[in-house]
Enzyme design. Sequence first.
Site, PDB file in Angstrom:
ATOM      1  N   ASP A 253      60.791  57.175  58.328  1.00 21.14           N
ATOM      2  CA  ASP A 253      59.617  56.407  58.725  1.00 21.14           C
ATOM      3  C   ASP A 253      60.000  55.582  59.962  1.00 21.14           C
ATOM      4  O   ASP A 253      61.171  55.520  60.364  1.00 21.14           O
ATOM      5  CB  ASP A 253      59.089  55.534  57.575  1.00 21.14           C
ATOM      6  CG  ASP A 253      57.614  55.162  57.797  1.00 21.14           C
ATOM      7  OD1 ASP A 253      57.091  55.399  58.913  1.00 21.14           O
ATOM      8  OD2 ASP A 253      56.974  54.638  56.864  1.00 21.14           O
TER       9      ASP A 253
HETATM   10  C1  BGC Z   1      54.035  54.195  58.643  1.00 17.64           C
HETATM   11  C2  BGC Z   1      53.882  55.677  58.469  1.00 17.64           C
HETATM   12  C3  BGC Z   1      53.386  56.298  59.743  1.00 17.64           C
HETATM   13  C4  BGC Z   1      54.321  55.924  60.877  1.00 17.64           C
HETATM   14  C5  BGC Z   1      53.929  56.534  62.211  1.00 17.64           C
HETATM   15  C6  BGC Z   1      54.788  53.822  59.895  1.00 17.64           C
HETATM   16  O1  BGC Z   1      54.723  52.472  60.176  1.00 17.64           O
HETATM   17  O2  BGC Z   1      54.666  53.658  57.506  1.00 17.64           O
HETATM   18  O3  BGC Z   1      53.021  55.952  57.412  1.00 17.64           O
HETATM   19  O4  BGC Z   1      53.287  57.684  59.592  1.00 17.64           O
HETATM   20  O5  BGC Z   1      54.327  54.527  61.027  1.00 17.64           O
HETATM   21  O6  BGC Z   1      52.822  55.960  62.742  1.00 17.64           O
END
Ligand code: BGC
Length: 743
Positions: A283
């Site tokens: 993530d």
């Molecule tokens: C989130 C994810 C997301 C990623 C990309 C993160 O902050 O937890 O769910 O896919 O950002 O935007």
Amino acid sequence: MQKFLTLICLVALLTACSKENQTNRVDSRIDSLINVMTLEEKVGQLSLYTSDWDVTGPTMRQGYKEDIKKGRVGAIFNAFTAKYTRELQEMAVKETRLHIPLIFGYDVIHGHRTIFPIPLGAAASWDMEAIEKSDRIAAEEASAEGLHWAFSPMLDIARDPRWGRIAEGAGEDTYLGSRIAEARVRGLQGKGVGELNSVMACVKHFAAYGAAQAGRDYHTVDMSDRMFREVYLPPYAAAIKAGAATVMSSFNEFDGVPASGSKYLMTDLLRGELKFNGFVVSDYTSIMEMIPHGVVADTASAAALALEAGVDMDMQAGFYEEALGKLVKKGTINEQLINTSVRRILKKKFELGLFDDPYRYSDVEREKNTVMKLEFLEAARDVARKSIVLLKNGQLPRQEKLLLPLSKEVKQLAVIGPLADARKEMIGSWSAAGDWKKSVTLLEGIKAAVSPKTNVLFARGCNISDDSTTYFAEAVRVADKADVVVLALGEGAWMTGEAASRASLALPGVQQKLVEEIAKTGKPIVVVLMNGRPLTINWIAGHIPAILETWFLGTQAGNAIADVLFGDFNPSGKLPVTFPRSVGQIPIFYNMKNTGRPMDRNNKYTSKYLDEENEPLYPFGFGLSYTTFEYGAIKLLKEHITTQDELTVLCKVTNTGTRAGEEVVQLYVRDLIGSVTRPVKELKKFQKITLQPGESREVSFTLSIQDLAFYRSNMSFGTEPGDFHVFIGGNSRDTKAAKFVLD
Ligand code: BGC
């Protein structure tokens, strides 16, 4: 016949052989590529950076275009449109030594341009076809804009409505969540990765991110292996089984180790047990976050821990780029480990067809003909109205008729509230490339639905979350003039989603005061709720005759709500999550354990509160209709079964009202005695049926032995002989019951 069968076998064999040949060919192309790649080029493939379009975290990546040209990037996210992806792809393909194309990813969570209900809302439809279709459309739009990869579905079970990301998932239940997981993977990946109108799915957030303590985002997760495997793991596992191409490691720690550094999660469980063979992405900066978590002290240790755990791609931390090359040169990590991750990523690029034509998804013409097509908008309206839950529909004093549906001929209709004409909020959080300016507000939906003679009045009443009561007087004046008031209350779209936890579940700002003021006018009121999580609405439930839960319904929100308000569509949604009476009851969910002292109001020393009931305000699975359904007694084809059997369970459901309607018939099971305690009810099956007025249907369910299995005291998965209860009903509380025995 014999010849025909031989022919079929031959064709199957040839197809299998040609698939195998193809796989071998791809594998050897990947091997030759890896053989000529420098260490820097390999590490580049493991790095994912955001463009400068959208960001959710601290590390804005300046100069990502330079990175692309230098071959330091394997994938980019937050960049879309056929034109822009082509421009970036050209940099990768034309300007790098090995011409390796990029993957483009994006958070396509509930639609891309045409926005569908937030996932929690869509889950309330209990309609797998509708959910699959919404993701199919999302994939068509996203892929036409050059995207290859959706960071979706989010499959985190959430039993704590304070957690803002509850809006992004399917709610509290493992079985419903697992079916939705499969539907979403089918929708996004369509006929398979590499089809032009498909995108790769990404199972997130692995694992158990929804169990953040106290509902505070990014907070610690700590649970037993049993709880994890029974409740939280199955939706991820179902998505992987359905063929999801990628997985995202979560922010949280799991058993003391941040998920992005957990070899147990990323390798032993994911690849070993679940047989996942795609690639894992971290993530957003979660590799970097292992430093504040306190399991590593520096960049190099974080990068090594994540790679060794099995995280193939580093989203946005830049730690792989900074450290992996040096670590290999120092001999701290084996280059083979890097090769393995590079191979997994290149494989997806081959499957996507990018080595044959890197620009195949970036097609301006297709984009123009695909995005926000009329049929997509119609589908969005349909999914939206299927997601609406009728929580209450009462009679007015001295009237026999229920308040809803409203007549389109009503003379003076007041539409009041901070969400009544709130275009920006309609598409909810995580609304991707959705343009809120194109969404339909409730006021517009109502105006389009009523008769030309109806006078629609409007007053905002108050803002969503501030303390000002300045507009109250005007709202009361408007209500006074009306025959009926539709009062739109709830949260702002920004109040759920990432980093949007709340300690209170009350209506924000002065909305509670507003509804009390409007109620004093004595006018009939319908409350239309818009929110991304369960709210504590006890006062409204006690004082207002009609309540519709509409979540955030997306581009077509206003039209969909009007369809239900005026009876063009009979509501059939059912809550995918329990609505508590107060925050103090959390975590509250239907499939709890019985305890040794189950609640007895007359006995102090039983499991209950001094100042609150145990029961929720609205139970899981609850939702009314404009018609009524009656459930007959449950019939079992056998009362004793063996582990070799299946059990057929029948129940007659009758539409006892005057309208056609859909009902979600829910089947729950309880294993009365186990070597470990079992929940008081567990959803095992459901069917959505349509019944005409007066029509009855015998609904038939087949329970398999697997449906009765659980993790026994020694953690083996299987059944134990003994007595079971089976329950059938229109929600998790009001059910008929029968008993059977597993011999
Ligand atoms: C989130 C994810 C997301 C990623 C990309 C993160 O902050 O937890 O769910 O896919 O950002 O935007």
